[in-house]
Design a protein around this motif. Structure first.
Motif, short mmCIF file in Angstrom:
data_model
loop_
_atom_site.label_atom_id
_atom_site.label_comp_id
_atom_site.label_asym_id
_atom_site.label_seq_id
_atom_site.Cartn_x
_atom_site.Cartn_y
_atom_site.Cartn_z
N UNK A 113 0.73 -1.29 -0.01
CA UNK A 113 -0.09 0.10 -0.03
C UNK A 113 0.72 1.33 0.00
N UNK A 114 1.72 1.16 0.61
CA UNK A 114 2.97 2.48 0.94
C UNK A 114 3.44 2.71 -0.70
N UNK A 115 3.42 1.70 -1.49
CA UNK A 115 4.19 1.85 -2.89
C UNK A 115 3.06 2.19 -3.86
N UNK A 116 1.75 2.53 -3.50
CA UNK A 116 0.66 2.73 -4.43
C UNK A 116 0.00 1.56 -5.05
N UNK A 117 0.33 0.34 -4.38
CA UNK A 117 -0.42 -0.72 -4.75
C UNK A 117 -1.88 -0.91 -3.89
N UNK A 118 -3.00 -1.07 -4.42
CA UNK A 118 -4.30 -0.99 -3.64
C UNK A 118 -4.74 -2.40 -3.59
N UNK A 119 -5.05 -3.06 -2.62
CA UNK A 119 -5.77 -4.14 -2.20
C UNK A 119 -7.24 -4.19 -1.87
N UNK A 120 -7.97 -4.90 -2.38
CA UNK A 120 -9.39 -5.20 -2.03
C UNK A 120 -9.37 -6.44 -1.42
N UNK A 121 -10.02 -6.89 -0.13
CA UNK A 121 -10.11 -8.11 0.44
C UNK A 121 -11.40 -8.45 0.32
N UNK A 122 -11.53 -9.87 -0.16
CA UNK A 122 -12.99 -10.31 -0.34
C UNK A 122 -13.11 -11.78 0.09
#
Ligand SMILES: *Cc1c(COP(=O)(O)O)cnc(C)c1O
Length: 390
Positions: free
Chosen positions: A122-131
């Motif tokens: 996240x710190x490097x601009x990668x976004x994660x959605x948890x499902x």
């Protein structure tokens, strides 16, 4: 040898390249660097013009033997071994993702994996959605034009939820993303995600591949090409390489992987059946039980149910802790994948740092216990669990 060599044979024989000494057991190459015959050979190795070892951060013969053997067992073209399971996930993420990319990850993955994707990537601009991992519709719904990676563990920890690997592979293809499966709980002895359509397999070799709780290790497996080149490139530069000593221990672990997984799964099934009949138990989570919500999918996807059984004790935390504290033989530890049986209270250990609501949403109740069944006599395991139930 025959055209198609069986799993059991590969587990013993794949990756063996004997030295001039003709050793029978795999040699352990404890060396940080390798020597060259002359300056020209050194230069050729460095440019990649000729194959050969240079330095053990890049390659090492014992590590290569482990990579070759595990690749054979997963039916993978390539394997890159790493220092731990987490460094395998990190190397894969660093190879595949860049700022602006999107990841979909099952909410019920290993705790450090959640931290890695949400905090570090996240710190490097990668976004994660948890499902919800078991809901194919949830993965579909979360998919975006910039989705590059789907990441799942199946069965999940600790509730043993099963995600449909073939269905998720189709979702990934549709999204133009890759599907990575953390195959830690099943190992290739029970489940081969690449044969079900997954693009990449991740291992914490620390667990069942070693199988006896001795060393840390990890691996990323998949087809030759940019991703695996990227994983190796990251490893070679950033350095979370597997030690040759650990690789040697893991090679020995692979030799007995299938018989351990079979024996531990069979004992886990019997323990689960016994728990299900016990009046002190509210509910049992085990993919091998017909009462498991995805029992049919598990039977299709896995050869056996695996060695992890979770169950809810009647009476909440107090009753669950009583079971833990009454054990005399089973090890009270958060680890799993050992030939020694272990017991954990997830709500106050592995899942203790997440909020009470998040725990509730994940189905981790105060009465839940997780047992990773080992190779002790089943009667002794059962007696040890039962002491605190009475
Ligand atoms: C333990 C574990 C990891 C992390 O592996 P380490 O070797 O401890 O770094 C990743 N995924 C799963 C499912 C695990 O159980």
């Amino acid at each position: 040898m025959a055209d198609k060599i069986e799993f059991d044979t590969l587990a013993l024989r794949a990756g063996i390249h004997r030295s001039q000494f003709g050793e029978h057991s795999e040699a352990m190459y404890l060396t940080s660097s390798f020597v060259f015959d002359n300056a020209a050979q050194a230069a050729a190795r460095f440019t990649g013009g000729t194959e050969g070892n240079i330095y053990s951060r890049f390659t090492n013969p014992t590590v290569s033997a482990f990579q070759e053997r595990l690749a054979a067992l997963e039916g993978a073209e390539t394997c890159v071994a790493t220092a731990s399971g987490m460094s395998a996930i990190l190397a894969m993420a660093m190879a595949m993702l860049k700022a602006g990319d999107h990841v979909i990850c099952s909410a019920s993955v290993f705790g450090s994996t959640v931290q890695l994707f949400s905090n570090i990537m996240g710190k490097f601009g990668v976004e994660t959605t948890f499902v919800a991992g078991a809901s194919v519709a949830a993965w579909e719904g979360a998919s975006r034009s910039n989705t590059k990676l789907l990441f799942v563990e199946t069965p999940s920890n600790p509730l043993t939820e099963i995600a449909d690997i073939a269905a998720l592979a189709a979702v990934a293809r549709q999204a133009g993303a890759l599907l990575a499966v953390d195959n830690c709980f099943c190992t290739p002895a029970l489940q081969q995600p690449l044969q079900l359509g997954a693009d990449l397999v991740i291992h914490s070799a620390t667990k069942y591949l070693d199988g006896q709780g001795r060393v840390l290790g990890g691996a990323v497996l998949g087809p030759r090409g940019p991703v695996m080149d990227g994983v190796y490139g990251f490893l070679r530069t950033a350095g979370p390489s597997l030690s040759p000593f650990n690789a040697w221990v893991l090679l020995k672990g692979l030799e007995t992987l299938r018989i351990r997984m079979d024996a531990q799964s069979q004992a886990a099934l019997q323990l689960a059946q016994w728990l299900e009949r016990h009046p002190g138990i509210e509910r049992v989570y085990y993919p091998g039980l017909p009462s498991h919500p995805q029992h049919e999918l598990a039977q299709k996807q896995q050869r056996l149910g695996g060695a992890v059984v979770s169950f809810e004790v009647k009476g909440g935390r107090e009753a669950a802790w009583r079971v833990v504290d009454a054990t005399r033989m089973i090890s009270i530890t958060a680890n799993l994948g050992d030939t020694k049986t272990t017991i954990t209270h997830p709500a106050t250990t592995t899942h203790g740092r997440i909020s009470a609501e998040a725990r509730k949403a994940a189905g981790i109740s105060e009465g839940l216990l997780r047992v990773a069944v080992g190779l002790e006599a089943l009667g002794d395991i059962q007696a040890d669990v039962e002491r605190g139930l009475n």
